[in-house]
Design an enzyme around this catalytic site. Structure first.
Site, PDB file in Angstrom:
ATOM      1  CG  ASN A 118     -49.025   5.305  76.605  1.00  0.00           C
ATOM      2  OD1 ASN A 118     -49.804   4.436  76.208  1.00  0.00           O
ATOM      3  ND2 ASN A 118     -49.362   6.189  77.538  1.00  0.00           N
ATOM      4  CD1 TRP A 119     -47.955   4.007  70.093  1.00  0.00           C
ATOM      5  CD2 TRP A 119     -48.788   2.102  69.291  1.00  0.00           C
ATOM      6  NE1 TRP A 119     -47.027   3.483  69.218  1.00  0.00           N
ATOM      7  CE2 TRP A 119     -47.517   2.315  68.715  1.00  0.00           C
ATOM      8  CE3 TRP A 119     -49.503   0.954  68.931  1.00  0.00           C
ATOM      9  CZ2 TRP A 119     -46.954   1.429  67.793  1.00  0.00           C
ATOM     10  CZ3 TRP A 119     -48.944   0.071  68.020  1.00  0.00           C
ATOM     11  CH2 TRP A 119     -47.680   0.310  67.455  1.00  0.00           C
ATOM     12  CE  LYS A 120     -50.757   9.424  75.828  1.00  0.00           C
ATOM     13  NZ  LYS A 120     -50.863  10.674  76.539  1.00  0.00           N
ATOM     14  CG  HIS A 123     -50.310   7.020  81.593  1.00  0.00           C
ATOM     15  ND1 HIS A 123     -51.161   8.078  81.392  1.00  0.00           N
ATOM     16  CD2 HIS A 123     -49.250   7.216  80.773  1.00  0.00           C
ATOM     17  CE1 HIS A 123     -50.632   8.885  80.480  1.00  0.00           C
ATOM     18  NE2 HIS A 123     -49.465   8.384  80.093  1.00  0.00           N
ATOM     19  CD  GLU A 155     -45.379   9.550  81.303  1.00  0.00           C
ATOM     20  OE1 GLU A 155     -44.898   9.525  80.170  1.00  0.00           O
ATOM     21  OE2 GLU A 155     -46.537   9.199  81.554  1.00  0.00           O
ATOM     22  N   GLY A 181     -49.044  15.351  76.672  1.00  0.00           N
ATOM     23  CA  GLY A 181     -49.966  15.659  75.580  1.00  0.00           C
ATOM     24  C   GLY A 181     -50.276  17.142  75.441  1.00  0.00           C
ATOM     25  CB  SER A 213     -44.502  17.390  75.421  1.00  0.00           C
ATOM     26  OG  SER A 213     -45.888  17.544  75.675  1.00  0.00           O
ATOM     27  N   GLY A 241     -45.710   9.528  74.085  1.00  0.00           N
ATOM     28  CA  GLY A 241     -47.058   9.347  73.559  1.00  0.00           C
ATOM     29  C   GLY A 241     -47.115   9.714  72.082  1.00  0.00           C
ATOM     30  N   GLY A 242     -47.558  10.939  71.814  1.00  0.00           N
ATOM     31  CA  GLY A 242     -47.804  11.404  70.441  1.00  0.00           C
ATOM     32  C   GLY A 242     -46.686  11.097  69.445  1.00  0.00           C
TER      33      GLY A 242
HETATM   34  C1  PEP Z   1     -47.556   9.587  77.704  1.00  0.00           C
HETATM   35  O1  PEP Z   1     -48.582   9.173  77.192  1.00  0.00           O
HETATM   36  O2  PEP Z   1     -47.057   8.925  78.625  1.00  0.00           O
HETATM   37  C2  PEP Z   1     -46.956  10.824  77.203  1.00  0.00           C
HETATM   38  C3  PEP Z   1     -45.862  11.241  77.768  1.00  0.00           C
HETATM   39  O3  PEP Z   1     -47.584  11.471  76.173  1.00  0.00           O
HETATM   40  P1  PEP Z   1     -46.964  12.657  75.253  1.00  0.00           P
HETATM   41  O4  PEP Z   1     -45.586  12.226  74.838  1.00  0.00           O
HETATM   42  O5  PEP Z   1     -47.904  12.747  74.081  1.00  0.00           O
HETATM   43  O6  PEP Z   1     -46.933  13.887  76.100  1.00  0.00           O
END
Ligand code: PEP
Length: 251
Positions: free
Chosen positions: A9-11, A95, A167, A173, A212, A233-234
């Site tokens: 998920n690149w947000k 989300h 999540e 994040g 994360s 995400g990241g």
């Molecule tokens: C997400 O955006 O769904 C997510 C889990 O982000 P991250 O991996 O950065 O915590």
């Protein structure tokens, strides 16, 4: 056997050119993932959807949201037919950032899930509790409400197009990931809820963990019986890190 799924998920990250550059390199990523029977995908911003799909038509590409109506006076929104025009067939719904910053409710998610799954689109439906709810021991209560209200009224055939992503909001994040035991417990609970509401199809539905996830912890999560992949995400933003996520699943 449920095939493992790793979705990035690149947000609100990456310019169109940056997204295109990733997509060019994603051919190798996909080949590598296929070689170990892992399915992968990415969710760029709306503006980059066309570029990513154009560079790699074989890659699963998701929008990060969409409206449930086909067209109309909904300033700032995009619709399912518009996504189909770009050959996009995945959408992330619910989300926590959409729920927190844009007031997305379970009811709105439910309308989107109905519209998407009856239009042959695949959905990653996100659920998760806040830190406050976690600390008060309300996790399962919150998850049950999100799962049951979000999936309400779907047929079994529609449900088969849905992937659930657990999540915990406090792990997104923040660098503070949930333990593998928590991930397994809540992903297993989601499966129980689906079984209670929809029956044996629960064994076919993929349930992801997100929050994360990094190359260093992805293996532990994905070894859990009820964790069928990860929403990342990241750590999904760079090709090297995405490659490492895939490699570490197989470790
Ligand atoms: C997400 O955006 O769904 C997510 C889990 O982000 P991250 O991996 O950065 O915590």
């Amino acid at each position: 056997m449920r095939r493992k799924l790793l979705f990035g998920n690149w947000k609100m990250n990456k310019s169109i050119e940056e997204a295109r550059a990733f997509a060019k390199e994603s051919h190798e990523l996909k080949k590598f993932a296929d070689s170990i029977n892992v399915e992968i995908g990415v969710a760029p911003t709306y503006l980059s959807l066309a570029a990513v799909k154009e560079e790699n038509p074989e890659l699963n590409v998701a929008a990060q949201n969409c409206h449930f109506e086909d067209h109309g006076a909904f300033t700032g929104e995009i619709s399912i037919p518009m996504l189909k025009e770009l050959h996009i067939d995945w959408v992330i719904i619910g989300h926590s950032e959409r729920r927190t910053y844009f007031g997305e409710t379970n009811e709105a998610c439910n309308k989107k899930l109905h519209a998407l799954t009856s239009n042959d689109m695949k959905v990653i439906y996100c659920v998760g509790e806040t830190l406050d709810e976690f600390e008060k021991g309300l996790t399962k209560k919150v998850i049950a409400k999100q799962v049951e209200e979000g999936l309400k009224g779907l047929s079994v055939e529609q449900l088969k197009k849905v992937v659930i992503a657990y999540e915990p909001v406090w792990a997104i994040g923040t660098g503070k990931s949930a333990s593998k035991e928590i991930a397994e417990d809540i992903c297993g609970y989601c499966r129980e809820l689906i079984k209670k509401n929809f029956g044996a199809v629960s064994e076919e539905i993929r349930i992801l963990y997100g929050g994360s996830v990094k190359p260093e912890n992805v293996h532990d999560y994905l070894m859990q019986a009820n964790v069928d992949g990860a929403l990342v995400g990241g750590a999904s933003l760079k090709v090297d890190s995405f490659h490492q996520l895939i490699a570490n699943i197989a470790k």
